[in-house]
Design a protein around this motif. Sequence first.
Motif, mmCIF file in Angstrom:
data_model
loop_
_atom_site.group_PDB
_atom_site.id
_atom_site.type_symbol
_atom_site.label_atom_id
_atom_site.label_comp_id
_atom_site.label_asym_id
_atom_site.label_seq_id
_atom_site.Cartn_x
_atom_site.Cartn_y
_atom_site.Cartn_z
ATOM 1 N N VAL A 142 0.839 -1.201 0.000
ATOM 2 C CA VAL A 142 0.000 0.000 0.000
ATOM 3 C C VAL A 142 0.878 1.258 0.000
ATOM 4 C CG1 VAL A 142 -1.699 1.342 1.301
ATOM 5 C CG2 VAL A 142 -1.943 -1.137 1.131
ATOM 6 N N LEU A 143 1.949 1.231 0.782
ATOM 7 C CA LEU A 143 2.863 2.379 0.825
ATOM 8 C C LEU A 143 3.471 2.633 -0.552
ATOM 9 C CD1 LEU A 143 4.726 1.735 4.215
ATOM 10 C CD2 LEU A 143 2.892 3.373 3.767
ATOM 11 N N GLN A 144 3.844 1.565 -1.244
ATOM 12 C CA GLN A 144 4.388 1.729 -2.589
ATOM 13 C C GLN A 144 3.313 2.194 -3.564
ATOM 14 O OE1 GLN A 144 7.094 -1.687 -3.643
ATOM 15 N NE2 GLN A 144 6.822 -2.177 -1.477
ATOM 16 N N GLY A 145 2.045 1.832 -3.270
ATOM 17 C CA GLY A 145 0.942 2.358 -4.063
ATOM 18 C C GLY A 145 0.778 3.854 -3.875
ATOM 19 N N VAL A 146 0.999 4.327 -2.647
ATOM 20 C CA VAL A 146 0.976 5.768 -2.379
ATOM 21 C C VAL A 146 2.054 6.462 -3.194
ATOM 22 C CG1 VAL A 146 1.365 7.544 -0.629
ATOM 23 C CG2 VAL A 146 0.007 5.520 -0.066
ATOM 24 N N ARG A 147 3.210 5.842 -3.250
ATOM 25 C CA ARG A 147 4.336 6.418 -3.996
ATOM 26 C C ARG A 147 4.069 6.455 -5.494
ATOM 27 N NH1 ARG A 147 9.033 2.395 -4.217
ATOM 28 N NH2 ARG A 147 7.612 1.568 -5.796
ATOM 29 N N ASP A 148 3.539 5.376 -6.038
ATOM 30 C CA ASP A 148 3.414 5.258 -7.489
ATOM 31 C C ASP A 148 2.168 5.940 -8.048
ATOM 32 O OD1 ASP A 148 5.768 3.805 -7.504
ATOM 33 O OD2 ASP A 148 4.750 1.872 -7.340
ATOM 34 N N SER A 149 1.048 5.851 -7.321
ATOM 35 C CA SER A 149 -0.184 6.467 -7.812
ATOM 36 C C SER A 149 -1.186 6.590 -6.664
ATOM 37 C CB SER A 149 -0.788 5.659 -8.961
ATOM 38 O OG SER A 149 -1.966 6.275 -9.426
ATOM 39 N N GLU A 150 -1.072 7.679 -5.923
ATOM 40 C CA GLU A 150 -1.948 7.873 -4.766
ATOM 41 C C GLU A 150 -3.413 7.989 -5.189
ATOM 42 O OE1 GLU A 150 -2.432 10.944 -0.976
ATOM 43 O OE2 GLU A 150 -0.531 10.845 -2.078
ATOM 44 N N ALA A 151 -3.662 8.647 -6.319
ATOM 45 C CA ALA A 151 -5.044 8.811 -6.800
ATOM 46 C C ALA A 151 -5.680 7.455 -7.104
ATOM 47 C CB ALA A 151 -5.055 9.699 -8.040
ATOM 48 N N ARG A 152 -4.925 6.550 -7.734
ATOM 49 C CA ARG A 152 -5.448 5.218 -8.037
ATOM 50 C C ARG A 152 -5.727 4.441 -6.760
ATOM 51 N NH1 ARG A 152 -2.122 1.653 -12.259
ATOM 52 N NH2 ARG A 152 -2.661 3.494 -13.502
ATOM 53 N N LEU A 153 -4.849 4.619 -5.758
ATOM 54 C CA LEU A 153 -5.043 3.941 -4.483
ATOM 55 C C LEU A 153 -6.336 4.407 -3.815
ATOM 56 C CD1 LEU A 153 -3.321 1.909 -2.734
ATOM 57 C CD2 LEU A 153 -2.648 3.894 -1.389
ATOM 58 N N MET A 154 -6.600 5.704 -3.870
ATOM 59 C CA MET A 154 -7.839 6.236 -3.304
ATOM 60 C C MET A 154 -9.047 5.702 -4.065
ATOM 61 S SD MET A 154 -6.596 10.171 -2.624
ATOM 62 C CE MET A 154 -8.183 10.700 -1.982
ATOM 63 N N PHE A 155 -8.927 5.545 -5.357
ATOM 64 C CA PHE A 155 -10.010 5.013 -6.174
ATOM 65 C C PHE A 155 -10.350 3.576 -5.763
ATOM 66 C CE2 PHE A 155 -11.483 2.722 -9.963
ATOM 67 C CZ PHE A 155 -12.609 3.478 -10.283
ATOM 68 N N LEU A 156 -9.328 2.840 -5.286
ATOM 69 C CA LEU A 156 -9.537 1.464 -4.862
ATOM 70 C C LEU A 156 -10.108 1.363 -3.451
ATOM 71 C CD1 LEU A 156 -6.269 -0.169 -6.263
ATOM 72 C CD2 LEU A 156 -8.586 -0.397 -7.163
ATOM 73 N N GLY A 157 -10.309 2.509 -2.803
ATOM 74 C CA GLY A 157 -10.960 2.517 -1.503
ATOM 75 C C GLY A 157 -10.050 2.704 -0.313
ATOM 76 N N TYR A 158 -8.783 2.969 -0.534
ATOM 77 C CA TYR A 158 -7.850 3.183 0.574
ATOM 78 C C TYR A 158 -7.784 4.665 0.924
ATOM 79 C CZ TYR A 158 -6.032 -1.576 -0.065
ATOM 80 O OH TYR A 158 -5.891 -2.931 -0.143
ATOM 81 N N ASN A 159 -7.604 4.932 2.224
ATOM 82 C CA ASN A 159 -7.380 6.300 2.681
ATOM 83 C C ASN A 159 -5.885 6.463 2.943
ATOM 84 O OD1 ASN A 159 -7.277 8.813 3.804
ATOM 85 N ND2 ASN A 159 -8.670 8.388 5.503
#
Length: 371
Positions: A237-254
């Motif tokens: 998840v942390l690497q998801g924040v690094r690579d594409s925070e907007a996509r991570l939020m779209f997947l339901g993560y805060n």
Amino acid sequence: MTTSYPIKQGLFTRPVWLAIAACTVLAALLPIFNLAFAEGHALHVSAYTVALVGKFMCYALAALALDLVWGYTGILSLGHGVFFALGAYAHGMYLMRAIGDQGQYHSSLPDFMVFLDWKTYPWYWAFTEHFWYCMALVVLVPGVLAFVFGYFAFRSRIKGVYFSIITQAMTYAFMLLFFRNDTGFGGNNGFTDFKTILGHSVTAPATRAVLFLLTLAFLLAALVGARAIVRSKLGRVLQGVRDSEARLMFLGYNPLWFKLFVWTLSAVLCGIAGALYVPQVGIINPSEMSPANSIEMVVWVAVGGRGTLLGPIVGAFTVNGLKSWFTAALPELWLFALGLLFIVVTLFMQQGMLGVLSKLKRKPVVAEEAA
């Protein structure tokens, strides 16, 4: 989707683990050889070498902490020096209280308080004569500051260069605060002239050996712990924040709480590094909070290879080893050398030293496949 982090994230191969084990054993032997063999013996390791390597390990721990937020979460901090220094000051308060009446003025107050005509300790020095309390401060002070600062910054969605700027402003503000004599932290001179720690002389070879081995243990534990985080779901998840925070939020993560967790953890690790640094170096002053020191931490991570865990450790030892040599042989050229090193890394070694080694290892394979 391509990524700019080609090195396997936190996955160490068997040869790498063997190299880590060998380096750990070799490092652990340094203080033992210092104690076991007399000066002049071929196997004797000087006290200077033990202290120098101990200091480098403290820097390596701070660099590893920065790699968690920059290399794996994409948060570039230019203010980690303040967490390092606050941990050092928290431990330094105990060391100053441990001096007792052995100071120059033979007072129960530290010499700098006597010089400034202080009559009693300020309220925030309460209980600092207790080692356990100051160790709690080592964790809590950087941790609480990071949590509060990070909460408001991340909740406001401050990111990128703007976040880097406000972290640098934070450490600069703390540096100016601690330079003031009326804050009760020694002003320009900070804390120094330590005598004992837990009843043992700070300068005794046996005490220095214990501090060295504790630093080594903390560094190894932090490396293993960071690897466990990176390999876990949290790490992804942390690497998801690094690579594409907007996509991570779209997947339901805060992202707020994930960033806040790793930011606070990183600050605590820096505070522990600072606490281990103080008794081995023998001084802590506000210059440790200077923005230049925080920028140097970024250089350590960049040179070794961010997003690799081992890279920051290698970078911290490499850069500080060069600094020790330059400041002794060519002191006027060190800042030029540091600037040139950072330019070379930025232009030609974007994955750092470990990235270059990784590419060299892959080249024979690519050539064989082409054949």
